[in-house]
Write an enzyme that holds these catalytic residues in place. Sequence first.
Site, PDB file in Angstrom:
ATOM      1  N   LYS A  45      33.817  50.881  37.974  1.00 41.93           N
ATOM      2  CA  LYS A  45      34.322  50.616  39.442  1.00 41.93           C
ATOM      3  C   LYS A  45      33.784  51.882  40.211  1.00 41.93           C
ATOM      4  CE  LYS A  45      37.265  47.710  40.982  1.00 41.93           C
ATOM      5  NZ  LYS A  45      37.645  46.483  40.462  1.00 41.93           N
ATOM      6  N   ASP A  80      35.736  43.791  45.757  1.00 44.38           N
ATOM      7  CA  ASP A  80      37.248  44.239  45.422  1.00 44.38           C
ATOM      8  C   ASP A  80      38.068  44.352  46.641  1.00 44.38           C
ATOM      9  OD1 ASP A  80      38.906  44.969  42.820  1.00 44.38           O
ATOM     10  OD2 ASP A  80      39.533  46.341  44.193  1.00 44.38           O
TER      11      ASP A  80
HETATM   12  P1  NDP Z   1      41.049  41.622  49.601  1.00 46.25           P
HETATM   13  O1  NDP Z   1      40.530  42.568  50.162  1.00 46.25           O
HETATM   14  O2  NDP Z   1      40.465  40.390  49.879  1.00 46.25           O
HETATM   15  O3  NDP Z   1      42.601  41.377  49.962  1.00 46.25           O
HETATM   16  C1  NDP Z   1      43.624  42.338  49.693  1.00 46.25           C
HETATM   17  C2  NDP Z   1      45.084  41.791  50.182  1.00 46.25           C
HETATM   18  O4  NDP Z   1      45.971  42.680  49.511  1.00 46.25           O
HETATM   19  C3  NDP Z   1      45.249  41.869  51.760  1.00 46.25           C
HETATM   20  O5  NDP Z   1      45.980  40.882  52.083  1.00 46.25           O
HETATM   21  C4  NDP Z   1      45.836  43.105  51.718  1.00 46.25           C
HETATM   22  O6  NDP Z   1      46.271  43.374  53.091  1.00 46.25           O
HETATM   23  C5  NDP Z   1      46.525  43.456  50.686  1.00 46.25           C
HETATM   24  N1  NDP Z   1      46.727  44.653  50.235  1.00 46.25           N
HETATM   25  C6  NDP Z   1      45.590  45.617  50.059  1.00 46.25           C
HETATM   26  N2  NDP Z   1      46.113  46.722  49.667  1.00 46.25           N
HETATM   27  C7  NDP Z   1      47.638  46.774  50.025  1.00 46.25           C
HETATM   28  C8  NDP Z   1      48.474  47.707  50.089  1.00 46.25           C
HETATM   29  N3  NDP Z   1      48.223  49.089  49.700  1.00 46.25           N
HETATM   30  N4  NDP Z   1      49.752  47.229  50.399  1.00 46.25           N
HETATM   31  C9  NDP Z   1      50.058  45.914  50.632  1.00 46.25           C
HETATM   32  N5  NDP Z   1      49.046  45.058  50.803  1.00 46.25           N
HETATM   33  C10 NDP Z   1      47.990  45.540  50.383  1.00 46.25           C
HETATM   34  O7  NDP Z   1      41.025  42.039  48.085  1.00 46.25           O
HETATM   35  P2  NDP Z   1      41.120  40.892  47.027  1.00 46.25           P
HETATM   36  O8  NDP Z   1      41.909  39.639  47.205  1.00 46.25           O
HETATM   37  O9  NDP Z   1      39.695  41.015  46.307  1.00 46.25           O
HETATM   38  O10 NDP Z   1      41.715  41.796  45.524  1.00 46.25           O
HETATM   39  C11 NDP Z   1      43.393  41.680  45.513  1.00 46.25           C
HETATM   40  C12 NDP Z   1      43.446  42.374  44.187  1.00 46.25           C
HETATM   41  O11 NDP Z   1      42.808  41.449  43.059  1.00 46.25           O
HETATM   42  C13 NDP Z   1      43.044  43.837  44.154  1.00 46.25           C
HETATM   43  O12 NDP Z   1      44.093  44.515  42.892  1.00 46.25           O
HETATM   44  C14 NDP Z   1      41.763  43.752  43.247  1.00 46.25           C
HETATM   45  O13 NDP Z   1      41.548  44.858  42.637  1.00 46.25           O
HETATM   46  C15 NDP Z   1      42.031  42.478  42.381  1.00 46.25           C
HETATM   47  N6  NDP Z   1      40.953  41.702  41.750  1.00 46.25           N
HETATM   48  C16 NDP Z   1      40.165  41.276  42.595  1.00 46.25           C
HETATM   49  C17 NDP Z   1      38.914  40.698  42.228  1.00 46.25           C
HETATM   50  C18 NDP Z   1      38.001  39.954  43.006  1.00 46.25           C
HETATM   51  O14 NDP Z   1      37.054  39.173  42.549  1.00 46.25           O
HETATM   52  N7  NDP Z   1      38.131  39.997  44.372  1.00 46.25           N
HETATM   53  C19 NDP Z   1      38.721  40.466  40.827  1.00 46.25           C
HETATM   54  C20 NDP Z   1      39.903  40.770  39.943  1.00 46.25           C
HETATM   55  C21 NDP Z   1      40.768  41.513  40.285  1.00 46.25           C
HETATM   56  P3  NDP Z   1      45.871  44.140  54.125  1.00 46.25           P
HETATM   57  O15 NDP Z   1      44.814  43.292  54.637  1.00 46.25           O
HETATM   58  O16 NDP Z   1      47.004  44.431  55.189  1.00 46.25           O
HETATM   59  O17 NDP Z   1      45.494  45.531  53.897  1.00 46.25           O
HETATM   60  O1  2IT Z   2      38.645  43.730  39.363  1.00 42.48           O
HETATM   61  C1  2IT Z   2      37.528  43.030  39.260  1.00 42.48           C
HETATM   62  O2  2IT Z   2      37.691  42.543  37.834  1.00 42.48           O
HETATM   63  C2  2IT Z   2      36.857  42.807  40.252  1.00 42.48           C
HETATM   64  N1  2IT Z   2      37.071  43.274  41.118  1.00 42.48           N
HETATM   65  C3  2IT Z   2      35.566  42.118  40.037  1.00 42.48           C
HETATM   66  C4  2IT Z   2      34.442  42.742  39.121  1.00 42.48           C
HETATM   67  C5  2IT Z   2      33.249  41.955  39.231  1.00 42.48           C
HETATM   68  O3  2IT Z   2      32.123  42.698  38.895  1.00 42.48           O
HETATM   69  O4  2IT Z   2      33.082  40.827  39.684  1.00 42.48           O
END
Ligand code: NDP
Ligand code: 2IT
Length: 456
Positions: free
Chosen positions: A136, A176
Site C-alpha cells: 500500500k 484508493d
Molecule cells: P474515493 O476517494 O473515491 O471516495 C472516498 C469517499 O469516502 C468520499 O465520499 C469521501 O468523502 C469519504 N471519506 C474519505 N475519508 C473520509 C473521512 N476521513 N471521513 C468521512 N468521509 C471520508 O475512495 P474509494 O471509494 O476508492 O475508497 C473508499 C473505501 O474503500 C476506502 O476505505 C478504500 O480503502 C476502500 N477500497 C477501495 C477500493 C477501490 O478499488 N477504490 C478497493 C478496496 C477498498 P470526502 O470527499 O468528503 O473526503
Molecule cells: O484496498 C484495496 O484493495 C484497493 N484500494 C485496490 C487495490 C488494487 O491494487 O486494485
Amino acid sequence: MSKLHANESKTQEYLTRYMEGVTKRNPGQPEFIQAVYEVASTIFPFIADKPIYHEMQILERMAEPERVISFRVPWTDDQGRIRTNRGWRVQFNSAIGPYKGGLRFHPSVNESVLKFLGYEQTFKNSLTGLPMGGGKGGANFNPKGKTDLEIMRFCQSFMTELYRHVGADTDVPAGDIGVGGREIGFMFGQYKRITNQFVGVLTGKGIEYGGSKMRTEATGYGAIFFLRNMFAQHNDSIEGKTVLISGSGNVATHAAEKCLHLGAKPLTMSDSGGFIHCKDGFTQDQIDWIKDLKNVRRGRISEAADEFNNISFHQGRPWGVPGDCAVPSATQNEVNAEEAAVMIKNGIKAVAEAANMPCDQEAVEAFIAADVLFGPAKAVNAGGVGVSGLEMSQNSARIAWDTDHLRTLLENMMRDIHDSCVQYGNTGGKNTNYLQGANVAGFVKVADAMIAYGHV
Ligand code: NDP
Ligand code: 2IT
C-alpha cells in the site's frame, strides 16, 4: 480446569504476549495494531494445534513489512509556491506474488494507516486466488480544492521517486481514497516517460491505455455480490432489502448501483460533510448525478439535497437511519460501538465492509455477538484488487477481455471467496463466522508459501 479450557487460556496467553510485542514495536500506530489484533485473534485459535506455524514464527514475520519506503514529494502550486508532502510505499509481503495494493492521497495518511492497509491487503489478495502479494502507499496530500494542473504536478513528482521502487513484476500500485482514473493517468504517463516502457505497472488505468473493463465498478459490485451470497447462505435474499451506504466515491456509488440491479434499495450516501437520505431509494439517474458531482464537478454530497426533492441532507454519519443492511464504503473506523448498538436495535440483518476496516473492533464484536451477518473488508471488497489482478493478466498477455466475461469472472471470484470463508468460518454458531473464515483462508496460503522459502 478441563483440557478445552486449558487450551483456550493458553491460546489467549499467546495472543496477549504477541500483541504486547506488536504494540511495543509499533509505537504511535493504533490503526496498524488494531488490524493485527483483528487477524491474530482469529489465527491463534486456528494454529493452536499446528506447531509448524509457531516454530516458523509466521505471525511474527507477517507483522513486519518487508520494506517501508518514505520520500519527499515537492511540487509547485498554481501561485508558483513550492509545497512539500511526504510519500510512502509499504511493501508488506511478497510471499505469493509481486506487492499489490492501492495508493491513498488524503491528509490523514501516515505510516500507521498505510501499514494497516498493506497488512490487510496481504490476506485480501491471497483470498482472490490470484498470485499477488500485499502493499500500500500514498501521501499526506489533500486533493480537495486543487486544480487539475496541481494534481498533475503532484502526481508527476510522486512518480518521479516511486518509479524506482515499482514494476510490473515487482510492485503494482492502483487507486484508493483520493486516487482515481485521473491520478492513475498522470502517474502512468510519468512512469512511461521516465522508463520508456509501456508495461502494466499500475492498475485502474483508462481503457485506452491498458486498463481493464469492470475495474472501475469491481469493488462496489463485488461487495454487493458478497452481501447477496451471505444472505443466500443463510436462507434469505437481498431482494427488497434497504441498504445504508456511507461514502460517495468509487466504492459507494458502484455499491449503490449494484443494489439497484439486485432489487435492493440504497437509502443513504455520505462524505466528510454529512450524509444524504432518500427514503424511496436512490434511482440510477440520481446515482449517475452523484458520480458526476464527485468525479467531474468535485462538489459536496449536500448539493444532492438541493437538486432532488426526495433527498435530504443531515450532519454526521448515516447509521441512525433504520435499514436492513449496512455497507460502510468511506474509510476506517467509521462505525463505532455506539453506532453498532443503534443499528442492532434498529434490526440490522447484515453488515458488509466495503471500505477497509470501517468497523472498529468493538463494533465488529457487537455485530457478531448479535448474530448479524458480518462480512469483513478483506473478503467483501476483494473484487477491486481481484479485477486489478485480471488487468495484470491482460497486460502481460497483451489482450483485452470483454465486459461480460469480466463480470462473470468477478461474480465467480466473489462466490469462491464467500465459499472459502464458509469453509473456514464454521465455529458452531448460528451463522458463518466470516471474520474467522476470511482471516484463516487468507492466512493459510501466505503462511505455507513463507514456510516453503525457509528462514527468510
Ligand atoms: P474515493 O476517494 O473515491 O471516495 C472516498 C469517499 O469516502 C468520499 O465520499 C469521501 O468523502 C469519504 N471519506 C474519505 N475519508 C473520509 C473521512 N476521513 N471521513 C468521512 N468521509 C471520508 O475512495 P474509494 O471509494 O476508492 O475508497 C473508499 C473505501 O474503500 C476506502 O476505505 C478504500 O480503502 C476502500 N477500497 C477501495 C477500493 C477501490 O478499488 N477504490 C478497493 C478496496 C477498498 P470526502 O470527499 O468528503 O473526503
Ligand atoms: O484496498 C484495496 O484493495 C484497493 N484500494 C485496490 C487495490 C488494487 O491494487 O486494485
